[in-house]
Write a protein that holds these residues in place. Structure first.
Motif, mmCIF file in Angstrom:
data_model
loop_
_atom_site.group_PDB
_atom_site.id
_atom_site.type_symbol
_atom_site.label_atom_id
_atom_site.label_comp_id
_atom_site.label_asym_id
_atom_site.label_seq_id
_atom_site.Cartn_x
_atom_site.Cartn_y
_atom_site.Cartn_z
ATOM 1 N N ILE A 1 -31.219 -88.732 -17.808
ATOM 2 C CA ILE A 1 -32.361 -89.602 -17.469
ATOM 3 C C ILE A 1 -33.629 -89.045 -18.120
ATOM 4 C CG2 ILE A 1 -33.814 -90.490 -15.581
ATOM 5 C CD1 ILE A 1 -31.323 -90.405 -13.794
ATOM 6 N N PHE B 1 -28.831 -103.076 -14.119
ATOM 7 C CA PHE B 1 -27.368 -103.076 -14.122
ATOM 8 C C PHE B 1 -26.913 -104.509 -14.306
ATOM 9 C CE2 PHE B 1 -23.335 -103.654 -11.888
ATOM 10 C CZ PHE B 1 -22.574 -102.629 -12.429
ATOM 11 N N ARG C 1 -35.468 -94.595 -24.704
ATOM 12 C CA ARG C 1 -34.939 -95.588 -23.759
ATOM 13 C C ARG C 1 -34.812 -96.947 -24.444
ATOM 14 N NH1 ARG C 1 -39.046 -94.828 -18.985
ATOM 15 N NH2 ARG C 1 -37.978 -96.557 -17.958
HETATM 16 P P1 AMP Z 1 -34.648 -97.592 -14.646
HETATM 17 O O1 AMP Z 1 -35.287 -97.173 -13.351
HETATM 18 O O2 AMP Z 1 -33.777 -98.799 -14.484
HETATM 19 O O3 AMP Z 1 -35.618 -97.726 -15.765
HETATM 20 O O4 AMP Z 1 -33.629 -96.396 -15.058
HETATM 21 C C1 AMP Z 1 -34.072 -95.092 -15.363
HETATM 22 C C2 AMP Z 1 -32.969 -94.313 -16.060
HETATM 23 O O5 AMP Z 1 -31.807 -94.221 -15.200
HETATM 24 C C3 AMP Z 1 -32.443 -94.943 -17.345
HETATM 25 O O6 AMP Z 1 -33.229 -94.623 -18.471
HETATM 26 C C4 AMP Z 1 -31.047 -94.318 -17.436
HETATM 27 O O7 AMP Z 1 -31.097 -92.976 -17.860
HETATM 28 C C5 AMP Z 1 -30.611 -94.314 -15.985
HETATM 29 N N1 AMP Z 1 -29.921 -95.573 -15.627
HETATM 30 C C6 AMP Z 1 -30.361 -96.493 -14.726
HETATM 31 N N2 AMP Z 1 -29.464 -97.502 -14.608
HETATM 32 C C7 AMP Z 1 -28.455 -97.225 -15.470
HETATM 33 C C8 AMP Z 1 -27.235 -97.884 -15.800
HETATM 34 N N3 AMP Z 1 -26.899 -99.038 -15.264
HETATM 35 N N4 AMP Z 1 -26.431 -97.295 -16.729
HETATM 36 C C9 AMP Z 1 -26.755 -96.127 -17.277
HETATM 37 N N5 AMP Z 1 -27.875 -95.456 -17.012
HETATM 38 C C10 AMP Z 1 -28.729 -95.972 -16.108
#
Ligand code: AMP
Length: 389
Positions: A54, A87, A145
């Motif tokens: 992350i 997701f 990202r």
């Molecule tokens: P977000 O809060 O959705 O921006 O997610 C932050 C980080 O969590 C992402 O940059 C990924 O490293 C990880 N992450 C979140 N959801 C997923 C997912 N569905 N698959 C893989 N990595 C995820």
């Protein structure tokens, strides 16, 4: 159930739109990013594994995602619906979501993609970084990202385009404007959903007359299997002749015939808002049949209502009815009345118990005037329609 996935690059406004959607549609919110951050904060094994990825802006492995998401979904299988944020992020995760939804006998209704150009994403995330406290909201990680998004996440869209449930919205518009666009898509989805009621009750509880009146008020198609069999006989069709022969020899009508009739009714009822089933399912086997039939048409049971009337009152009502012109051939003797009540007790009560474990069966008192009972049932139906919309 209403299941929605919000899609878009980091900073597209998925989180902001989610807040409104969860409240309006009473959805259970699943953000894999939030779930991962919680795991990391708790220093769990999964959290520690995900932490470095992350921080670098990479995608966490699909194995980790399955583990965190499966439990959350199954723990909330009774939710009104799910809202997925972040997701599925890979093609594999799109398949995972299909499997998870199948497990809950539901499916994803739509995927709404908020389209935002890369520069806009970067500037929004940098701005958010000043207050979010998220270590991944800095320029180097943001660029990574976005790279991951372009390479691994964007191809997921094709999966949903092929399924015909993909919708794109201009995410650069104001929050309110995006909100309106999202709502329009969801309203359209909801209008396509069927609202299906199953009405239970002992013979004499008023389920038939109430069922018909409820169908009329809420513009639903009334499906009463007993009546359908009678009509089939009256039509003189080959199936009708078969049913008559079974009736005359005192045999039960096999489920295959009942299924055919219901299936035909569902297929012939285009543009209806939903169905109200009375007298079906009567047995556990038929309860599986109904689930399967609705599933085949992309639908499910929305509400189950049981009209409750004390046994002595039931006997009294059926006895009274037998003295009127409304007397059915099956309640013209005390022995027949008792047999019908027993049949319900032994065969249908277990069906209600099964449903009670899976969905909630709302019990409504069937005592009092017709209009009073009708009002009680209407309130429950309105509540269910509201929670669906
Ligand atoms: P977000 O809060 O959705 O921006 O997610 C932050 C980080 O969590 C992402 O940059 C990924 O490293 C990880 N992450 C979140 N959801 C997923 C997912 N569905 N698959 C893989 N990595 C995820």
């Amino acid at each position: 159930m209403l299941n929605i996935a919000l899609f878009g690059p980091p900073g597209a406004g998925k989180g902001t739109q989610s807040e409104f959607l969860i409240k309006t549609y009473n959805l259970f919110y699943i953000s894999t990013g939030d779930l991962l951050r919680k795991e990391t904060a708790n220093k769990s094994k999964l959290g520690l594994e995900a932490q470095g990825i992350i921080a670098s802006g990479g995608l966490v492995s699909d194995e980790i995602i399955v583990q965190i998401i499966e439990k959350t979904i199954t723990d909330h299988s009774d939710a009104n619906g799910f809202l997925f944020d972040g997701f599925p992020r890979t093609y594999i995760q799109a398949y995972i979501l299909e499997g998870l939804m199948l497990k809950l006998h539901t499916s994803l209704d739509c995927l709404i993609s908020l389209a935002v150009p890369e520069d806009e994403s970067v500037s929004r995330l940098l701005k958010r970084g000043q207050s979010s406290g998220r270590s991944d909201d800095n320029e180097t990680v943001i660029r990574n990202r976005l790279k991951e998004y372009n390479e691994k996440t964007l191809p997921v869209l094709q999966f949903y385009k092929d399924k015909g449930i993909f919708h794109e919205i201009d995410g650069t518009k104001s929050i309110e404007e995006v909100n309106l666009d999202v709502t329009k898509i969801i309203k359209n989805e909801l209008s396509k959903k069927l609202f299906n009621i199953v009405i239970f009750g002992y013979p004499g509880s008023g389920r038939g007359s109430q069922g018909k009146a409820i169908a009329k008020k809420f513009d639903l198609e009334y499906v009463a299997t007993g009546q359908m069999l009678e009509r089939e006989i009256a039509s003189g069709s080959p199936t009708g002749k078969k049913i008559l022969a079974l009736y005359e020899s005192g045999q039960l009508v096999p489920d295959e015939i009942v299924v055919q009739l219901i299936e035909r009714k569902i297929e012939n009822s285009k543009d209806v808002k939903g169905f109200i089933f009375k007298g079906f399912p009567r047995t556990l086997v038929q309860s599986y049949i109904l689930d399967g039939l609705l599933r085949k048409h992309g639908s499910q049971i929305s509400k189950i209502i049981e009209i409750e009337v004390p046994t002595l009152e039931l006997i009294n009502r059926l006895d009274e009815r037998s003295k009127t012109t409304n007397c059915m051939p099956y309640d013209n003797s005390t022995a027949k009345i008792v047999k019908r009540l027993q049949e319900h007790e032994t065969k249908t009560v277990p069906v209600i118990e099964k449903y009670n474990q899976l969905h909630e069966v709302v019990k409504v008192s069937g005592l009092g005037l017709f209009d009073e009972v009708f009002e009680r049932i209407s309130i429950e139906v309105e509540k269910a329609i509201k929670s669906m919309r």
